[in-house]
Design a protein around this motif. Structure first.
Motif, mmCIF file in Angstrom:
data_model
loop_
_atom_site.group_PDB
_atom_site.id
_atom_site.type_symbol
_atom_site.label_atom_id
_atom_site.label_comp_id
_atom_site.label_asym_id
_atom_site.label_seq_id
_atom_site.Cartn_x
_atom_site.Cartn_y
_atom_site.Cartn_z
ATOM 1 N N ALA A 67 0.838 -1.206 0.000
ATOM 2 C CA ALA A 67 0.000 0.000 0.000
ATOM 3 C C ALA A 67 0.871 1.254 0.000
ATOM 4 O O ALA A 67 0.540 2.245 -0.653
ATOM 5 C CB ALA A 67 -0.931 -0.012 1.208
ATOM 6 N N GLY A 68 1.987 1.195 0.705
ATOM 7 C CA GLY A 68 2.907 2.326 0.719
ATOM 8 C C GLY A 68 3.514 2.602 -0.640
ATOM 9 O O GLY A 68 3.921 3.722 -0.932
ATOM 10 N N GLU A 69 3.552 1.565 -1.478
ATOM 11 C CA GLU A 69 4.073 1.713 -2.841
ATOM 12 C C GLU A 69 2.963 2.048 -3.839
ATOM 13 O O GLU A 69 3.188 2.045 -5.041
ATOM 14 C CB GLU A 69 4.786 0.428 -3.253
ATOM 15 N N GLY A 70 1.753 2.303 -3.331
ATOM 16 C CA GLY A 70 0.673 2.759 -4.187
ATOM 17 C C GLY A 70 -0.394 1.733 -4.509
ATOM 18 O O GLY A 70 -1.353 2.043 -5.220
ATOM 19 N N ARG A 71 -0.242 0.527 -4.021
ATOM 20 C CA ARG A 71 -1.252 -0.505 -4.296
ATOM 21 C C ARG A 71 -2.488 -0.273 -3.443
ATOM 22 O O ARG A 71 -2.398 0.151 -2.293
ATOM 23 C CB ARG A 71 -0.660 -1.871 -3.999
ATOM 24 N N ASP A 72 -3.662 -0.560 -3.991
ATOM 25 C CA ASP A 72 -4.928 -0.417 -3.271
ATOM 26 C C ASP A 72 -5.125 -1.653 -2.396
ATOM 27 O O ASP A 72 -5.443 -2.734 -2.900
ATOM 28 C CB ASP A 72 -6.073 -0.270 -4.278
ATOM 29 N N VAL A 73 -4.908 -1.509 -1.083
ATOM 30 C CA VAL A 73 -5.013 -2.610 -0.143
ATOM 31 C C VAL A 73 -5.992 -2.236 0.961
ATOM 32 O O VAL A 73 -5.876 -1.172 1.571
ATOM 33 C CB VAL A 73 -3.640 -2.950 0.489
ATOM 34 N N THR A 74 -6.950 -3.129 1.197
ATOM 35 C CA THR A 74 -7.906 -2.949 2.281
ATOM 36 C C THR A 74 -7.900 -4.196 3.153
ATOM 37 O O THR A 74 -8.031 -5.310 2.646
ATOM 38 C CB THR A 74 -9.337 -2.734 1.733
ATOM 39 N N VAL A 75 -7.753 -4.000 4.449
ATOM 40 C CA VAL A 75 -7.899 -5.079 5.415
ATOM 41 C C VAL A 75 -9.200 -4.818 6.162
ATOM 42 O O VAL A 75 -9.390 -3.752 6.743
ATOM 43 C CB VAL A 75 -6.707 -5.132 6.400
ATOM 44 N N ARG A 76 -10.086 -5.787 6.101
ATOM 45 C CA ARG A 76 -11.372 -5.681 6.815
ATOM 46 C C ARG A 76 -11.326 -6.633 8.010
ATOM 47 O O ARG A 76 -11.201 -7.837 7.831
ATOM 48 C CB ARG A 76 -12.533 -6.025 5.880
ATOM 49 N N TRP A 77 -11.401 -6.074 9.206
ATOM 50 C CA TRP A 77 -11.358 -6.850 10.443
ATOM 51 C C TRP A 77 -12.801 -7.048 10.888
ATOM 52 O O TRP A 77 -13.454 -6.124 11.347
ATOM 53 C CB TRP A 77 -10.564 -6.092 11.503
ATOM 54 N N LEU A 78 -13.292 -8.272 10.710
ATOM 55 C CA LEU A 78 -14.679 -8.570 11.046
ATOM 56 C C LEU A 78 -14.748 -9.177 12.441
ATOM 57 O O LEU A 78 -13.961 -10.066 12.778
ATOM 58 C CB LEU A 78 -15.271 -9.537 10.021
ATOM 59 N N TYR A 79 -15.690 -8.685 13.231
ATOM 60 C CA TYR A 79 -15.840 -9.188 14.595
ATOM 61 C C TYR A 79 -17.330 -9.240 14.942
ATOM 62 O O TYR A 79 -18.130 -8.476 14.412
ATOM 63 C CB TYR A 79 -15.078 -8.310 15.593
ATOM 64 N N ALA A 80 -17.658 -10.158 15.826
ATOM 65 C CA ALA A 80 -19.054 -10.347 16.211
ATOM 66 C C ALA A 80 -19.503 -9.213 17.127
ATOM 67 O O ALA A 80 -18.723 -8.694 17.937
ATOM 68 C CB ALA A 80 -19.230 -11.689 16.919
ATOM 69 N N GLU A 81 -20.758 -8.845 16.972
ATOM 70 C CA GLU A 81 -21.350 -7.839 17.837
ATOM 71 C C GLU A 81 -21.146 -8.245 19.296
ATOM 72 O O GLU A 81 -21.402 -9.385 19.676
ATOM 73 C CB GLU A 81 -22.842 -7.728 17.520
ATOM 74 N N GLY A 82 -20.593 -7.351 20.078
ATOM 75 C CA GLY A 82 -20.379 -7.621 21.497
ATOM 76 C C GLY A 82 -19.056 -8.294 21.822
ATOM 77 O O GLY A 82 -18.744 -8.487 22.998
ATOM 78 N N ASP A 83 -18.280 -8.647 20.825
ATOM 79 C CA ASP A 83 -16.995 -9.301 21.081
ATOM 80 C C ASP A 83 -15.915 -8.227 21.213
ATOM 81 O O ASP A 83 -15.165 -7.946 20.279
ATOM 82 C CB ASP A 83 -16.644 -10.294 19.973
ATOM 83 N N ASP A 84 -15.837 -7.655 22.398
ATOM 84 C CA ASP A 84 -14.901 -6.561 22.631
ATOM 85 C C ASP A 84 -13.451 -6.995 22.524
ATOM 86 O O ASP A 84 -12.588 -6.215 22.114
ATOM 87 C CB ASP A 84 -15.158 -5.940 24.010
#
Length: 128
Positions: A85-102
């Motif tokens: 991403a620092g070199e210009g690539r489109d990178v997305t990390v999606r961190w999925l977590y359950a509702e209430g899982d603090d």
């Protein structure tokens, strides 16, 4: 390499790295007996893919539990993504977590703090 698919076990997550589609998924629990042996080939494949192409990449991480050695392995996966991403690539990390899982949400926030180039999205999943 086009795709890596590994079914989930009681100790390791489902892996679906669909490189042509630009979508990598880890889902389940992660506490394999040898995290380095489990994640090492995934890291090697990811690095190879990043070296070969320049398309957008989205990584969905939906772990309901992971141990400290898996956390280290995740960081090892995230570092080349951040570099790309620092070199210009489109990178997305999606961190999925359950509702209430603090606990998992806080772990995601900790990982997010290490990103400055890749997008890191916190995604709360609601129970169906």
């Amino acid at each position: 390499m086009d795709r890596i698919q590994i079914p989930a076990t009681s100790r390791s997550p489902l892996v679906d790295f669909d490189f042509p589609a630009g979508r990598l998924v880890l889902r389940g629990e992660s506490y394999p007996e040898d995290a380095a042996a489990f994640y090492g080939p995934l890291l090697q494949a990811l690095r190879g893919h990043l070296d070969e192409g320049d398309g957008a990449l989205t990584v969905d991480v939906a772990l309901s539990y992971f141990n400290s050695s898996s956390a280290k392995a995740l960081m090892n996966l995230f570092m080349p993504l951040e570099d790309a991403a620092g070199e210009g690539r489109d990178v997305t990390v999606r961190w999925l977590y359950a509702e209430g899982d603090d606990t998992i949400a806080e772990a995601g926030e900790d990982f997010a703090a290490d990103f400055s180039h890749a997008r890191f999205e916190m995604v709360q999943e609601t129970a169906a």
